[in-house]
Write a protein that holds these residues in place. Sequence first.
Motif, PDB file in Angstrom:
ATOM      1  N   ILE A 100      -3.803   9.895   5.236  1.00  0.00           N
ATOM      2  CA  ILE A 100      -3.010   9.541   4.071  1.00  0.00           C
ATOM      3  C   ILE A 100      -2.452   8.210   4.227  1.00  0.00           C
ATOM      4  O   ILE A 100      -1.712   8.107   5.481  1.00  0.00           O
ATOM      5  N   SER A 101      -2.335   7.454   3.407  1.00  0.00           N
ATOM      6  CA  SER A 101      -1.370   6.173   3.292  1.00  0.00           C
ATOM      7  C   SER A 101      -1.014   6.127   1.947  1.00  0.00           C
ATOM      8  O   SER A 101      -1.540   6.364   1.034  1.00  0.00           O
ATOM      9  N   VAL A 102       0.239   5.251   1.936  1.00  0.00           N
ATOM     10  CA  VAL A 102       0.819   4.967   0.629  1.00  0.00           C
ATOM     11  C   VAL A 102       0.935   3.229   1.062  1.00  0.00           C
ATOM     12  O   VAL A 102       1.676   2.675   1.860  1.00  0.00           O
ATOM     13  N   PHE A 103       0.562   2.428  -0.110  1.00  0.00           N
ATOM     14  CA  PHE A 103       0.354   1.131  -0.015  1.00  0.00           C
ATOM     15  C   PHE A 103       1.616   0.473  -0.851  1.00  0.00           C
ATOM     16  O   PHE A 103       1.791   1.019  -1.908  1.00  0.00           O
ATOM     17  N   CYS A 104       2.434  -0.099  -0.106  1.00  0.00           N
ATOM     18  CA  CYS A 104       3.617  -0.620  -1.040  1.00  0.00           C
ATOM     19  C   CYS A 104       3.455  -2.290  -1.030  1.00  0.00           C
ATOM     20  O   CYS A 104       4.250  -2.818  -0.196  1.00  0.00           O
ATOM     21  N   PRO A 105       2.983  -2.573  -1.924  1.00  0.00           N
ATOM     22  CA  PRO A 105       2.727  -4.112  -2.146  1.00  0.00           C
ATOM     23  C   PRO A 105       3.860  -4.681  -2.536  1.00  0.00           C
ATOM     24  O   PRO A 105       4.497  -4.317  -3.387  1.00  0.00           O
ATOM     25  N   ASN A 106       4.203  -5.948  -2.405  1.00  0.00           N
ATOM     26  CA  ASN A 106       5.073  -6.932  -3.063  1.00  0.00           C
ATOM     27  C   ASN A 106       4.632  -7.563  -4.148  1.00  0.00           C
ATOM     28  O   ASN A 106       3.877  -7.181  -5.164  1.00  0.00           O
ATOM     29  N   ASN A 107       4.329  -8.979  -3.935  1.00  0.00           N
ATOM     30  CA  ASN A 107       3.690  -9.866  -4.904  1.00  0.00           C
ATOM     31  C   ASN A 107       2.173 -10.246  -4.698  1.00  0.00           C
ATOM     32  O   ASN A 107       2.125 -10.922  -3.824  1.00  0.00           O
ATOM     33  N   ILE A 108       1.459  -9.254  -5.544  1.00  0.00           N
ATOM     34  CA  ILE A 108       0.128  -9.847  -5.221  1.00  0.00           C
ATOM     35  C   ILE A 108      -0.524 -10.432  -6.707  1.00  0.00           C
ATOM     36  O   ILE A 108      -0.189  -9.859  -7.832  1.00  0.00           O
ATOM     37  N   ARG A 109      -1.374 -11.540  -6.582  1.00  0.00           N
ATOM     38  CA  ARG A 109      -1.909 -11.878  -8.036  1.00  0.00           C
ATOM     39  C   ARG A 109      -2.950 -10.922  -8.903  1.00  0.00           C
ATOM     40  O   ARG A 109      -3.700 -10.236  -8.031  1.00  0.00           O
ATOM     41  N   SER A 110      -2.329 -10.654 -10.132  1.00  0.00           N
ATOM     42  CA  SER A 110      -3.017  -9.572 -10.822  1.00  0.00           C
ATOM     43  C   SER A 110      -2.868  -9.895 -12.480  1.00  0.00           C
ATOM     44  O   SER A 110      -2.194 -10.840 -12.695  1.00  0.00           O
ATOM     45  N   ASN A 111      -3.215  -8.988 -12.991  1.00  0.00           N
ATOM     46  CA  ASN A 111      -2.821  -9.086 -14.464  1.00  0.00           C
ATOM     47  C   ASN A 111      -1.689  -8.031 -14.898  1.00  0.00           C
ATOM     48  O   ASN A 111      -1.663  -7.673 -16.167  1.00  0.00           O
ATOM     49  N   MET A 112      -0.979  -7.587 -13.829  1.00  0.00           N
ATOM     50  CA  MET A 112       0.081  -6.525 -13.803  1.00  0.00           C
ATOM     51  C   MET A 112       1.109  -7.083 -15.167  1.00  0.00           C
ATOM     52  O   MET A 112       1.301  -6.154 -16.202  1.00  0.00           O
ATOM     53  N   PRO A 113       1.413  -8.418 -15.352  1.00  0.00           N
ATOM     54  CA  PRO A 113       2.571  -8.666 -16.374  1.00  0.00           C
ATOM     55  C   PRO A 113       1.929  -8.338 -17.714  1.00  0.00           C
ATOM     56  O   PRO A 113       2.849  -8.283 -18.586  1.00  0.00           O
ATOM     57  N   ASN A 114       0.866  -8.507 -17.880  1.00  0.00           N
ATOM     58  CA  ASN A 114       0.155  -8.158 -19.011  1.00  0.00           C
ATOM     59  C   ASN A 114      -0.435  -6.767 -19.252  1.00  0.00           C
ATOM     60  O   ASN A 114      -1.327  -6.469 -19.973  1.00  0.00           O
TER      61      ASN A 114
END
Length: 286
Positions: free
Chosen positions: A181-195
């Motif tokens: 088991i892992s949990v990924f805790c990203p900070n800022n990654i380029r993506s379409n998240m803001p939209n």
Amino acid sequence: MRDFKGKTAFITGGASGIGLGLAQTFAEAGMNIVIADIEAPALRTAVSSLNARGAQALGVECDVADRQSFGSAADRAFSAFGKVHLLCNNAGVARTGPTWEIADSDWEWTIGVNLMGMIHGLQCFVPHMKAHGEPSHIVSTSSMAGMRASIAGGPYTATKYAIVGLSEQLARELADTNIGISVFCPNNIRSNMPNNGRNRPARFGGPIDARLDVRAAEHIATMQERNRAGMDPHEAGLRVKRGIENGQLFIFSHATERTVIEERFQRILGDMDAAAALGPQGSLVK
Ligand SMILES: NC(=O)c1ccc[n+]([C@@H]2O[C@H](COP(=O)([O-])OP(=O)(O)OC[C@H]3O[C@@H](n4cnc5c(N)ncnc54)[C@H](O)[C@@H]3O)[C@@H](O)[C@H]2O)c1
């Protein structure tokens, strides 16, 4: 899990951003890829670009918040590739603005995708992984918002903390199995998240451009700026793979917020010291 070649990965929200970075990473490692995503055109593009580079990728249209839809996607993966060894619970959405002003439908949407999506993944794949018994892994995408409060909004923070808690629970419950088991805790990654409101299903109010919402506009603009300057999602995928190989419970994309986390834990321990200073149970009621 250290051996990826010829095994199968099931990735939710893999048509864009971090999920696509994970798909690219695990395809390069020789895995069969199943992408389960709600956005059909992006899903088609992602799968054709992976297959054009020699991958064995299958796209399945799926709403992770819907148990039946998730179950059908899992069945498609089983009939295409047999066993699944890696589950990436990655699909996620956010609705920002003052917590007390967020509509019930947006709480339900965020909880549905971020938390119920992960729960549906566990219901479909843990029994399957336990039954085949081969080395397997479940990695769920939380966020740095699962480690401290953020501008991404109350429903987002609540669900991302829940993903961390559930992952810790699973690590405990599955400790004597072949499932890591892992949990990924990203900070800022380029993506379409803001939209991400583009994918809000009709039952939660339909698509929305949150950038036009005056209560959220400032936060969205900040998120957009940070997102643009963020890490390449393929690099994020490679960091996740390294964390899985190392057997890490927590996988961070960045180490930049170490002091924020230290301060949070100092505060927790300090407040526990305040309880200790009151004396043992029974000290206050005479
Ligand atoms: N980008 C970042 O900086 C960042 C930081 C922390 C955490 N995260 C988390 O990373 C994960 C991926 O987000 P991203 O940044 O790549 O954003 P993204 O919008 O680029 O990708 C999210 C994907 O999830 C899919 N999706 C949305 N609702 C769905 C549903 N109901 N069922 C199935 N698929 C659905 C979307 O179609 C999209 O392909 C999310 O859980 C997000 O919270 C992102």
